[in-house]
Structure formats: structure tokens, C-alpha cells
Design a protein around this motif. Structure first.
Motif, short mmCIF file in Angstrom:
data_model
loop_
_atom_site.label_atom_id
_atom_site.label_comp_id
_atom_site.label_asym_id
_atom_site.label_seq_id
_atom_site.Cartn_x
_atom_site.Cartn_y
_atom_site.Cartn_z
N SER A 1 -8.82 16.23 14.51
CA SER A 1 -8.84 14.89 15.09
C SER A 1 -7.44 14.27 15.07
O SER A 1 -6.70 14.37 14.09
CB SER A 1 -9.78 13.97 14.30
OG SER A 1 -11.08 14.49 14.26
N LEU A 2 -7.11 13.59 16.16
CA LEU A 2 -5.91 12.77 16.18
C LEU A 2 -6.19 11.54 15.33
O LEU A 2 -7.20 10.87 15.51
CB LEU A 2 -5.59 12.36 17.62
CG LEU A 2 -4.20 11.80 17.93
CD1 LEU A 2 -3.13 12.86 17.70
CD2 LEU A 2 -4.14 11.30 19.36
N HIS A 3 -5.31 11.25 14.36
CA HIS A 3 -5.57 10.12 13.47
C HIS A 3 -4.26 9.50 12.99
O HIS A 3 -3.19 10.09 13.14
CB HIS A 3 -6.43 10.55 12.28
CG HIS A 3 -5.85 11.66 11.46
ND1 HIS A 3 -5.93 12.98 11.83
CD2 HIS A 3 -5.18 11.66 10.28
CE1 HIS A 3 -5.34 13.75 10.94
NE2 HIS A 3 -4.86 12.96 9.98
N LYS A 4 -4.35 8.31 12.42
CA LYS A 4 -3.17 7.62 11.92
C LYS A 4 -3.58 6.66 10.82
O LYS A 4 -4.77 6.40 10.60
CB LYS A 4 -2.47 6.84 13.05
CG LYS A 4 -3.26 5.64 13.56
CD LYS A 4 -2.45 4.84 14.59
CE LYS A 4 -3.22 3.62 15.09
NZ LYS A 4 -2.41 2.79 16.02
N VAL A 5 -2.58 6.12 10.12
CA VAL A 5 -2.79 5.04 9.15
C VAL A 5 -1.99 3.84 9.64
O VAL A 5 -0.76 3.94 9.80
CB VAL A 5 -2.34 5.43 7.73
CG1 VAL A 5 -2.48 4.24 6.78
CG2 VAL A 5 -3.17 6.61 7.22
N ASN A 6 -2.68 2.75 9.93
CA ASN A 6 -2.00 1.55 10.39
C ASN A 6 -1.02 1.04 9.34
O ASN A 6 -1.19 1.28 8.13
CB ASN A 6 -3.01 0.44 10.70
CG ASN A 6 -3.69 0.64 12.04
OD1 ASN A 6 -3.20 1.38 12.90
ND2 ASN A 6 -4.82 -0.03 12.24
N ALA A 7 -0.02 0.32 9.79
CA ALA A 7 0.96 -0.24 8.88
C ALA A 7 0.30 -1.20 7.89
O ALA A 7 -0.57 -2.00 8.27
CB ALA A 7 2.05 -0.97 9.67
N VAL A 8 0.70 -1.12 6.64
CA VAL A 8 0.29 -2.09 5.64
C VAL A 8 1.15 -3.34 5.83
O VAL A 8 2.38 -3.25 5.84
CB VAL A 8 0.46 -1.52 4.22
CG1 VAL A 8 0.25 -2.60 3.17
CG2 VAL A 8 -0.53 -0.37 3.99
N THR A 9 0.52 -4.47 6.01
CA THR A 9 1.27 -5.70 6.25
C THR A 9 1.39 -6.56 5.00
O THR A 9 2.21 -7.48 4.95
CB THR A 9 0.60 -6.53 7.37
OG1 THR A 9 -0.76 -6.81 7.01
CG2 THR A 9 0.62 -5.75 8.68
N ASN A 10 0.58 -6.23 3.98
CA ASN A 10 0.67 -6.96 2.72
C ASN A 10 -0.04 -6.15 1.64
O ASN A 10 -1.09 -5.56 1.89
CB ASN A 10 0.03 -8.34 2.83
CG ASN A 10 0.26 -9.20 1.61
OD1 ASN A 10 1.36 -9.23 1.06
ND2 ASN A 10 -0.77 -9.89 1.15
N GLY A 11 0.52 -6.09 0.44
CA GLY A 11 -0.09 -5.35 -0.64
C GLY A 11 0.31 -3.90 -0.64
O GLY A 11 1.34 -3.50 -0.08
N GLN A 12 -0.53 -3.07 -1.25
CA GLN A 12 -0.23 -1.65 -1.40
C GLN A 12 -1.52 -0.83 -1.28
O GLN A 12 -2.55 -1.19 -1.85
CB GLN A 12 0.41 -1.40 -2.77
CG GLN A 12 0.89 0.02 -3.00
CD GLN A 12 1.51 0.18 -4.38
OE1 GLN A 12 0.80 0.35 -5.38
NE2 GLN A 12 2.83 0.11 -4.46
N ARG A 13 -1.44 0.25 -0.54
CA ARG A 13 -2.60 1.14 -0.33
C ARG A 13 -2.31 2.47 -1.00
O ARG A 13 -1.32 3.14 -0.69
CB ARG A 13 -2.81 1.34 1.17
CG ARG A 13 -3.91 2.35 1.55
CD ARG A 13 -3.76 2.65 3.04
NE ARG A 13 -4.86 3.38 3.63
CZ ARG A 13 -4.93 4.71 3.71
NH1 ARG A 13 -3.97 5.47 3.17
NH2 ARG A 13 -5.95 5.30 4.31
N VAL A 14 -3.19 2.88 -1.92
CA VAL A 14 -3.06 4.17 -2.61
C VAL A 14 -4.29 5.01 -2.29
O VAL A 14 -5.42 4.50 -2.30
CB VAL A 14 -2.91 3.98 -4.14
CG1 VAL A 14 -2.74 5.33 -4.83
CG2 VAL A 14 -1.73 3.06 -4.45
#
Length: 226
Positions: free
Chosen positions: A156-169
Motif C-alpha cells: 500500500s502507498l502510505h505516509k505519516v502526516n506532519a506532526v504540528t504539535n507534540g511528539q508521536r512515538v
């Protein structure tokens, strides 16, 4: 695309995050291959660090202990889980995972049939950062509670959108399935889930259940590639 509820408990998520907070991190683009490297902007925990390797092994064991996940993926080989982190303004553009991956520090390779993302941050801890997966039904946006996972075809074509605030782990891994055909894998998953539901209801005769198990395992026997 299948969601796995609570593959890690809240206590386990907290323990993972405590270890990762003190772990060494590097540029995630260094681990990407081909065109993916140019659109990957995140950080990745050092897979050679002993503490990080221990977390990866724990999650690897949990995969094998999770019936719904085993049913969905029917894994033959699993890439050691990696841990990534997205800070503000970091993102991973549209890409397709490499079809063949070499397991680090070995000569063994796997074919990536199934990708899995395990969320280690709660949705309210960051803004943006959605996992976007392109499917035949359009783009699906995924942002799950910490400890939950989603599995989806690596093709699958996929992506992770930009984090605009905080932190994603999160943790990511890939699996080579015993069943290469996506449609057959989906059918086997649906059949197995129906069998499990019938067992829970305890309203179907043992003879009928044996017949269903016979069909299920004979299909795996016919289509499995080991």
C-alpha cells in the motif's frame, strides 16, 4: 487493514516509553531505501542499543502471542521491530515499503507482505501525525490509542502526516506471510474469525467445527509457502 486492540497494556507502553526516552536516536532517513529516503523526516532509535533490542524482542514475542494478529498475518518471518519518533514539523511522505528487506546483522532476507504500526503515544499527546493508507476505498486515516496496532499490506502507498504539535512515538515492523496471495489471506482471516466466534457461542456441533477446522487448515496446507 486490521486494528489490533491493546497489543501492549498501558503499563507496558509506559515502560517502553521510559526506556526509549533514554535511548540513543538517529536520523530515520538513514534507514530508508530508494525513493523513500527523500521523503522520510523522523528519528529512529538505535537498533543496536541493548535496551532498544530488548524492547524489540519483547514486541516480537507479543506478536506471536496475539491470536488475532497471527490470524490476520499468518507470519512466516518477522523483521525485528523498529522504533520511530516524530517531533514537530517531521513527517514521512507517500512511499511504498521495500519489497525485500535484509534482517540486520544477518544474511537472512524477508519479503514484506504486511506492515504493522504499534502506537506508543496517545492521540491527544500530538496533533497531526496520522498514518494515511491508500486503499481501493480511498485514503484511510489512522490514529490509534497507545498500545493499539494496525496491520496493512506493505504494497500500500502510505505516509505519516506532519506532526504540528507534540511528539508521536511508534513501533514499526514487517512480516512475510505464509500466504502470499492477499485475497486468500483475507479469506482465511475471515474464516478463522468466524470459527473462533462459533467456538465462543458454543452452539455448533463438534462435528461441524471439525469440518470447518479441516477446511481452514487444508487451505493453509495448499497455499502456504514456507
Amino acid at each position: 487493514m486490521i486494528v489490533i486492540d491493546k497489543i501492549l497494556s498501558t503499563e507496558e507502553v509506559n515502560a517502553y516509553r521510559n526506556v526509549l526516552a533514554d535511548a540513543p536516536w538517529g536520523d530515520g532517513a538513514n534507514t530508508a531505501m530508494g525513493m523513500a529516503a527523500s521523503v522520510k523526516n523522523n528519528n529512529q532509535a538505535d537498533a543496536n542499543n541493548d535496551s532498544v533490542r530488548q524492547l524489540a524482542n519483547q514486541l516480537l514475542a507479543r506478536i506471536g502471542e496475539t491470536p488475532k494478529l497471527v490470524s490476520a498475518a499468518l507470519p512466516h518471518k518477522i523483521f525485528p521491530p523498529c522504533f520511530n519518533r516524530y517531533n514537530e514539523a517531521q513527517a514521512y511522505g507517500f512511499h511504498v515499503d521495500a519489497a525485500v528487506m535484509r534482517i540486520p546483522n544477518t544474511a537472512e532476507v524477508i519479503r514484506s507482505d504486511i506492515s504493522m504500526t504499534t502506537f506508543l503515544s496517545e492521540p491527544e499527546e500530538y496533533e497531526g501525525g496520522e498514518l494515511i493508507i491508500s486503499t481501493e476505498f480511498g485514503q484511510q486515516s489512522i490514529k490509534l490509542p497507545a498500545g493499539y496496532a494496525v496491520v496493512y499490506p506493505s504494497s500500500s502507498l502510505h505516509k505519516v502526516n506532519a506532526v504540528t504539535n507534540g511528539q508521536r512515538v511508534a513501533a514499526i515492523t514487517w512480516m512475510q506471510s505464509m500466504i502470499t496471495d492477499v485475497s486468500m489471506r483475507q479469506n482465511l482471516y475471515q474464516l478463522d474469525q468466524s470459527i473462533q466466534n462459533l467456538i465462543k457461542e458454543n452452539k455448533t456441533s463438534r462435528t461441524e467445527m471439525d469440518n470447518l477446522h479441516n477446511v481452514y487448515h487444508n487451505l493453509i496446507r495448499k497455499f502456504a509457502q514456507l
